[in-house]
Design an enzyme around this catalytic site. Sequence first.
Site, PDB file in Angstrom:
ATOM      1  N   ARG A  23       0.818  -1.226   0.000  1.00 18.33           N
ATOM      2  CA  ARG A  23       0.000   0.000   0.000  1.00 18.33           C
ATOM      3  C   ARG A  23       0.850   1.274   0.000  1.00 18.33           C
ATOM      4  O   ARG A  23       0.424   2.317   0.493  1.00 18.33           O
ATOM      5  CB  ARG A  23      -0.949   0.038   1.205  1.00 18.33           C
ATOM      6  N   ARG A  27      -2.913   6.139   0.016  1.00 15.32           N
ATOM      7  CA  ARG A  27      -3.078   6.139   1.456  1.00 15.32           C
ATOM      8  C   ARG A  27      -2.474   7.326   2.183  1.00 15.32           C
ATOM      9  O   ARG A  27      -3.138   8.302   2.443  1.00 15.32           O
ATOM     10  CB  ARG A  27      -2.505   4.839   2.042  1.00 15.32           C
ATOM     11  N   ARG A  36      -6.673  11.981  -5.879  1.00 15.06           N
ATOM     12  CA  ARG A  36      -7.979  11.418  -5.543  1.00 15.06           C
ATOM     13  C   ARG A  36      -9.038  12.483  -5.284  1.00 15.06           C
ATOM     14  O   ARG A  36     -10.241  12.212  -5.357  1.00 15.06           O
ATOM     15  CB  ARG A  36      -7.854  10.476  -4.342  1.00 15.06           C
ATOM     16  N   ASP A  72      -6.603  -2.464  -7.106  1.00 17.19           N
ATOM     17  CA  ASP A  72      -7.301  -3.053  -5.971  1.00 17.19           C
ATOM     18  C   ASP A  72      -7.431  -4.540  -6.233  1.00 17.19           C
ATOM     19  O   ASP A  72      -7.531  -4.963  -7.389  1.00 17.19           O
ATOM     20  CB  ASP A  72      -8.684  -2.424  -5.790  1.00 17.19           C
ATOM     21  N   TYR A 148     -15.113 -12.241  -0.206  1.00 16.84           N
ATOM     22  CA  TYR A 148     -15.855 -11.023  -0.547  1.00 16.84           C
ATOM     23  C   TYR A 148     -17.137 -11.358  -1.307  1.00 16.84           C
ATOM     24  O   TYR A 148     -18.203 -10.790  -1.067  1.00 16.84           O
ATOM     25  CB  TYR A 148     -14.989 -10.087  -1.400  1.00 16.84           C
TER      26      TYR A 148
END
Lengths: 345, 345
Positions: A23, A27, A36, A72, A148
């Site tokens: 990551r 972040r 973003r 992702d 998921y």
Amino acid sequence: MNDSFLRACRREPADRIPVWFMRQAGRCLPEYRAVRAEHEMFDVMHSAELTALVTQQPVKRFGVDAAVIFSDIVAPLQAAGVDVKLVAEVGPVFANPIRTSADVAALPRLADPSSSMAGLLGGIAQVAEADEVPVIGFCGGPFTLASYLVEGGPSRDYAKTKALMHGSPDVWDALMDVLADITTTSLLAQIDAGASAVQIFDSWVGALDPDTYRRYALPATASVLQAVASRGVPRIVFGVSTGELLTLFAEAGADVVGVDWRVPLDLARARLGPNVAVQGNLDPAICLAGWPAVEAGARRVLDAAGSAPGHVFNLGWGVLPSTDPEVLTQLVDWVHRQPPPTDAP
Amino acid sequence: MNDSFLRACRREPADRIPVWFMRQAGRCLPEYRAVRAEHEMFDVMHSAELTALVTQQPVKRFGVDAAVIFSDIVAPLQAAGVDVKLVAEVGPVFANPIRTSADVAALPRLADPSSSMAGLLGGIAQVAEADEVPVIGFCGGPFTLASYLVEGGPSRDYAKTKALMHGSPDVWDALMDVLADITTTSLLAQIDAGASAVQIFDSWVGALDPDTYRRYALPATASVLQAVASRGVPRIVFGVSTGELLTLFAEAGADVVGVDWRVPLDLARARLGPNVAVQGNLDPAICLAGWPAVEAGARRVLDAAGSAPGHVFNLGWGVLPSTDPEVLTQLVDWVHRQPPPTDAP
């Protein structure tokens, strides 16, 4: 190109201990947040330019030795046509949870990644062309993706997932076959686009005991690893709380086993033997505790990693959003100033 | 009184393998839900009669060999006067998170448990007087309680907790001293009220690596265990994801180490050696997968536990709310029909 990361993956001596951070792209970086502020997550992922930009931000800032592509773990599912949303503070949320064999049969495949994953693949190509550091492609592990899909999103206890697995193994096996297929297609496309290594983030597979992993998760993982073996790039497998699964990751075909912070690397290496490299494993939360604590923690990691080649320095899990980027820059510099391992493996 | 549980804790042969389930009181039982339909959680905890009633419900229904008192791991904090609410679907939420030495200094102690914990202690006395099965008293582990206090509630990554621990060890140590004191007072009162064993639920301490556990969590845990040692009751320590901490639980003074489902009991026993009993460790999610899967899972647990005395059958974590109670009844009966271990330990 800086090859210290690839050399460590292959357990070859290198002129420094390589570092990257799970990551690392996104972040905690203000330059990422600036991107973003103008683009949704999936918009970044669908643009080769933005993907390359965000992927290279941490390379420029931290001086890390590998560029993990910004994406992702559910991206291949979305690319295949599965209805998934990334919800802030929650994670991926699936509109139609998978619970029956009919649900599994109706799952789409990843038919044309060059089109449906054009942003990701184009981003990989751009970063690879820059030729500064190796690009790491990645995907979610079959168990993690299945969890998921079955739960409909993140879970604490994976109750529905495990009930399906243990109670309806035929449905489970069919689901894992589909996910192995999608994942393999995604990884092959990423390698062909320029990824020099791949990591399977089976983030939540540590929810399984070893017997259950061997029966219900290892076969699909091994199938994916085997399918990409001919490309000759290092294959990393990682998940949290997987101390008892590390040897099974190697058995499935991992060249490099990612180790979370719970298992000291000397123990991990003792379990794994000399024919596998290890990656990790500073507790990411230590990066919030000030430099003296970070240095002490990093020192413990290197002491435990020992003197044989085959150690990629990383955190034991992803960078926490509240991390001060300056600390990570300092950490990379500190690790690079330590003597690299030189013993025969 | 049925002493199979206490005999297993002491690694003595018994006429059957004892069974109890973490969170057996409450959660999946309709008779518990009927009580909770009329009474809030803390109202049950503050009534000796209701506490005893709810504690005995699973003993009557499942035929388990021990009665874990119905309470919550934050009960001693609430009894001491800390402002905490139990929020459904969330967990304990604290009005005033602890972040500074002034916060720690302002924490109350558990001065008069006979009054502030009258419901819990009266409930223990009532169940003990029934003299059917041993009563297990319990408390939260110091790390786990500290994490709730520092984060203000449940957490995924314990980022603030670990930042305080590694960054301000003086504040952390003072906080752990307070929590060891409160916890010790609570456990001594529970034993004096009639508890025949105690369990420290350090539920979330598996978030720590072994070095960090040894420095920042073991001392307080050892202090609590040592403080109750003179009472001579078995002391159990448990937390999830603690495979690398099991030996440190024993080093801290545990007589019985609870093992979550991730670590097969043969591995756990190999790490722990013969002088500690083990408790566990069927994955609670398997109980949702139908009887054949439950029986196969329970069989694997017993096979791994081996033939030496000193195994208390349990789940690897608490009963899931969606569990069918009939499955647990069937599971207890099945375990009781298996031959108990008879080898010298």
